[in-house]
Motif scaffolding. Structure first.
Motif: not given
Length: 210
Positions: A83-88, A94-96, A100-101
Protein backbone atom coordinates in the motif's frame (compact mmCIF):
# COMPACT_ATOMS: atom_id res chain seq x y z
CA UNK A 1 -18.32 -16.06 -28.31
CA UNK A 2 -15.34 -17.07 -26.16
CA UNK A 3 -12.14 -18.16 -27.85
CA UNK A 4 -11.69 -21.92 -27.23
CA UNK A 5 -8.79 -22.46 -29.65
CA UNK A 6 -6.23 -24.98 -28.45
CA UNK A 7 -2.85 -23.23 -28.33
CA UNK A 8 -0.87 -26.23 -27.07
CA UNK A 9 1.40 -26.20 -30.11
CA UNK A 10 2.33 -22.55 -29.83
CA UNK A 11 2.68 -22.72 -26.07
CA UNK A 12 0.35 -19.79 -25.56
CA UNK A 13 -2.19 -19.91 -22.74
CA UNK A 14 -5.81 -19.85 -23.73
CA UNK A 15 -7.29 -16.40 -23.10
CA UNK A 16 -9.78 -16.18 -20.28
CA UNK A 17 -13.19 -15.24 -21.66
CA UNK A 18 -14.50 -11.96 -20.35
CA UNK A 19 -18.09 -11.08 -19.71
CA UNK A 20 -19.01 -7.47 -20.20
CA UNK A 21 -20.97 -6.14 -17.29
CA UNK A 22 -21.89 -2.70 -15.97
CA UNK A 23 -20.71 -3.69 -12.50
CA UNK A 24 -17.09 -3.56 -13.60
CA UNK A 25 -17.24 0.21 -14.02
CA UNK A 26 -18.58 0.69 -10.48
CA UNK A 27 -15.18 1.19 -8.79
CA UNK A 28 -14.18 3.64 -11.50
CA UNK A 29 -17.32 5.67 -10.91
CA UNK A 30 -16.62 5.75 -7.18
CA UNK A 31 -13.04 6.91 -7.78
CA UNK A 32 -14.25 9.60 -10.19
CA UNK A 33 -16.88 10.79 -7.74
CA UNK A 34 -14.46 11.02 -4.84
CA UNK A 35 -11.76 12.56 -7.05
CA UNK A 36 -13.99 15.49 -7.96
CA UNK A 37 -14.84 16.54 -4.44
CA UNK A 38 -14.96 19.40 -2.00
CA UNK A 39 -11.45 20.60 -2.75
CA UNK A 40 -12.29 21.16 -6.41
CA UNK A 41 -15.60 22.84 -5.68
CA UNK A 42 -14.38 25.19 -2.96
CA UNK A 43 -11.07 26.11 -4.60
CA UNK A 44 -12.48 26.72 -8.08
CA UNK A 45 -15.54 28.62 -6.83
CA UNK A 46 -13.40 30.99 -4.76
CA UNK A 47 -10.87 31.46 -7.56
CA UNK A 48 -13.59 32.05 -10.14
CA UNK A 49 -15.49 34.56 -8.00
CA UNK A 50 -12.32 36.49 -7.12
CA UNK A 51 -10.31 36.33 -10.34
CA UNK A 52 -12.68 35.21 -13.10
CA UNK A 53 -10.90 33.16 -15.76
CA UNK A 54 -7.43 34.41 -14.83
CA UNK A 55 -6.46 31.28 -12.87
CA UNK A 56 -8.05 28.74 -15.19
CA UNK A 57 -4.55 27.55 -16.11
CA UNK A 58 -3.87 26.74 -12.44
CA UNK A 59 -7.02 24.59 -12.29
CA UNK A 60 -5.79 22.68 -15.35
CA UNK A 61 -2.42 22.08 -13.65
CA UNK A 62 -4.30 20.85 -10.58
CA UNK A 63 -6.17 18.34 -12.75
CA UNK A 64 -2.87 17.10 -14.19
CA UNK A 65 -1.48 16.72 -10.66
CA UNK A 66 -4.58 14.76 -9.65
CA UNK A 67 -4.27 12.40 -12.63
CA UNK A 68 -0.53 11.93 -12.07
CA UNK A 69 -0.94 11.10 -8.39
CA UNK A 70 -3.78 8.66 -9.04
CA UNK A 71 -1.80 6.93 -11.79
CA UNK A 72 1.34 6.78 -9.66
CA UNK A 73 -0.58 5.33 -6.71
CA UNK A 74 -2.07 2.60 -8.88
CA UNK A 75 1.29 1.85 -10.51
CA UNK A 76 2.97 1.59 -7.08
CA UNK A 77 0.39 -0.85 -5.75
CA UNK A 78 0.41 -3.05 -8.87
CA UNK A 79 4.21 -3.18 -9.12
CA UNK A 80 5.00 -3.72 -5.43
CA UNK A 81 1.85 -5.30 -4.02
CA UNK A 82 2.08 -3.00 -1.00
CA UNK A 83 0.00 0.00 0.00
CA UNK A 84 0.92 3.66 -0.15
CA UNK A 85 1.21 3.64 3.63
CA UNK A 86 3.89 0.94 3.40
CA UNK A 87 5.79 2.97 0.85
CA UNK A 88 5.43 6.11 2.94
CA UNK A 89 6.73 4.31 6.05
CA UNK A 90 9.73 2.95 4.13
CA UNK A 91 11.07 6.50 3.79
CA UNK A 92 11.83 6.66 7.49
CA UNK A 93 10.31 6.85 10.94
CA UNK A 94 9.77 10.60 10.68
CA UNK A 95 7.04 10.01 8.10
CA UNK A 96 4.78 8.45 10.75
CA UNK A 97 4.82 11.61 12.89
CA UNK A 98 4.50 13.88 9.88
CA UNK A 99 1.56 11.92 8.53
CA UNK A 100 -0.17 11.84 11.93
CA UNK A 101 -0.08 15.65 12.21
CA UNK A 102 -1.04 16.06 8.56
CA UNK A 103 -4.06 13.76 8.86
CA UNK A 104 -5.43 15.66 11.86
CA UNK A 105 -5.13 19.06 10.15
CA UNK A 106 -6.27 17.79 6.76
CA UNK A 107 -9.16 15.88 8.29
CA UNK A 108 -10.65 18.92 9.98
CA UNK A 109 -10.03 21.32 7.09
CA UNK A 110 -11.16 18.98 4.31
CA UNK A 111 -14.02 17.61 6.39
CA UNK A 112 -15.36 21.10 6.98
CA UNK A 113 -14.94 21.97 3.30
CA UNK A 114 -16.68 18.77 2.18
CA UNK A 115 -19.62 19.25 4.52
CA UNK A 116 -19.98 22.92 3.64
CA UNK A 117 -19.74 22.46 -0.13
CA UNK A 118 -22.26 19.61 0.04
CA UNK A 119 -24.59 21.73 2.14
CA UNK A 120 -24.50 24.80 -0.13
CA UNK A 121 -26.63 23.39 -2.99
CA UNK A 122 -29.03 21.72 -0.54
CA UNK A 123 -29.55 24.97 1.33
CA UNK A 124 -30.07 26.78 -1.99
CA UNK A 125 -32.64 24.20 -3.13
CA UNK A 126 -34.45 24.05 0.21
CA UNK A 127 -33.81 27.39 1.94
CA UNK A 128 -36.76 27.09 4.32
CA UNK A 129 -35.96 23.61 5.63
CA UNK A 130 -32.72 24.18 7.56
CA UNK A 131 -29.87 26.62 7.89
CA UNK A 132 -26.56 26.00 6.12
CA UNK A 133 -24.87 24.76 9.30
CA UNK A 134 -27.51 22.08 9.88
CA UNK A 135 -27.35 20.95 6.26
CA UNK A 136 -23.58 20.57 6.66
CA UNK A 137 -24.03 18.52 9.82
CA UNK A 138 -26.61 16.33 8.07
CA UNK A 139 -24.22 15.68 5.17
CA UNK A 140 -21.48 14.72 7.61
CA UNK A 141 -23.78 12.30 9.40
CA UNK A 142 -24.81 10.68 6.12
CA UNK A 143 -21.14 10.14 5.31
CA UNK A 144 -20.63 8.67 8.78
CA UNK A 145 -23.45 6.18 8.20
CA UNK A 146 -21.87 4.96 4.95
CA UNK A 147 -18.49 4.49 6.59
CA UNK A 148 -19.86 3.01 9.81
CA UNK A 149 -21.87 0.22 8.16
CA UNK A 150 -19.26 -0.35 5.43
CA UNK A 151 -21.75 -1.40 2.75
CA UNK A 152 -19.74 -0.86 -0.41
CA UNK A 153 -22.44 -2.20 -2.74
CA UNK A 154 -24.96 0.34 -1.45
CA UNK A 155 -22.38 3.11 -1.52
CA UNK A 156 -21.47 2.26 -5.11
CA UNK A 157 -25.09 2.41 -6.28
CA UNK A 158 -25.69 5.74 -4.53
CA UNK A 159 -22.51 7.24 -5.97
CA UNK A 160 -23.40 5.99 -9.45
CA UNK A 161 -26.74 7.76 -9.21
CA UNK A 162 -25.18 10.95 -7.87
CA UNK A 163 -22.47 10.96 -10.54
CA UNK A 164 -25.19 10.78 -13.19
CA UNK A 165 -27.04 13.68 -11.58
CA UNK A 166 -23.81 15.68 -11.28
CA UNK A 167 -22.97 15.13 -14.94
CA UNK A 168 -26.41 16.23 -16.16
CA UNK A 169 -26.50 19.27 -13.87
CA UNK A 170 -22.95 20.32 -14.81
CA UNK A 171 -23.65 20.11 -18.54
CA UNK A 172 -26.93 21.98 -18.10
CA UNK A 173 -25.23 24.76 -16.11
CA UNK A 174 -22.44 25.03 -18.68
CA UNK A 175 -25.05 25.53 -21.42
CA UNK A 176 -27.17 27.86 -19.29
CA UNK A 177 -24.30 30.09 -18.17
CA UNK A 178 -22.73 30.21 -21.67
CA UNK A 179 -19.18 31.10 -20.61
CA UNK A 180 -17.16 33.61 -22.58
CA UNK A 181 -14.95 31.34 -24.68
CA UNK A 182 -12.51 34.15 -25.47
CA UNK A 183 -11.87 34.88 -21.80
CA UNK A 184 -11.72 31.16 -21.05
CA UNK A 185 -8.98 30.58 -23.63
CA UNK A 186 -7.15 33.66 -22.34
CA UNK A 187 -7.29 32.13 -18.86
CA UNK A 188 -5.14 29.24 -20.06
CA UNK A 189 -2.14 31.58 -20.19
CA UNK A 190 -0.05 31.35 -16.98
CA UNK A 191 -0.67 34.82 -15.58
CA UNK A 192 -0.93 35.79 -11.90
CA UNK A 193 -3.64 38.23 -10.79
CA UNK A 194 -2.66 41.70 -9.61
CA UNK A 195 -3.49 40.88 -6.01
CA UNK A 196 -1.48 40.82 -2.79
CA UNK A 197 -1.80 37.09 -2.14
CA UNK A 198 -2.00 35.94 -5.75
CA UNK A 199 0.78 33.35 -5.34
CA UNK A 200 -0.87 31.78 -2.29
CA UNK A 201 -4.26 31.77 -4.02
CA UNK A 202 -2.75 30.12 -7.08
CA UNK A 203 -1.00 27.44 -5.04
CA UNK A 204 -4.18 26.90 -3.04
CA UNK A 205 -6.15 26.39 -6.25
CA UNK A 206 -3.64 23.90 -7.63
CA UNK A 207 -3.52 22.04 -4.33
CA UNK A 208 -7.29 22.15 -3.84
CA UNK A 209 -7.95 20.64 -7.24
CA UNK A 210 -4.93 18.33 -7.30
Amino acid sequence: MADTTDNTVTGEANPVPRKSSWRYIGPGIVVAATGVGAGDLVATLIAGSNFGYTLLWAAVIGCLVKISLAEAAGRWHLSTGSTLFDGWASLGRWTTWFFAVYVVIWGFVYGAAAMSSSALPLQALFPDVMDLEWWAIACGLVGLVFVWFNKYAVFEKVMTLLVGVMFVVTVYLAIRVTPNLGDAFAGLLPVLPDEKDSVLNTLGLIGGVG
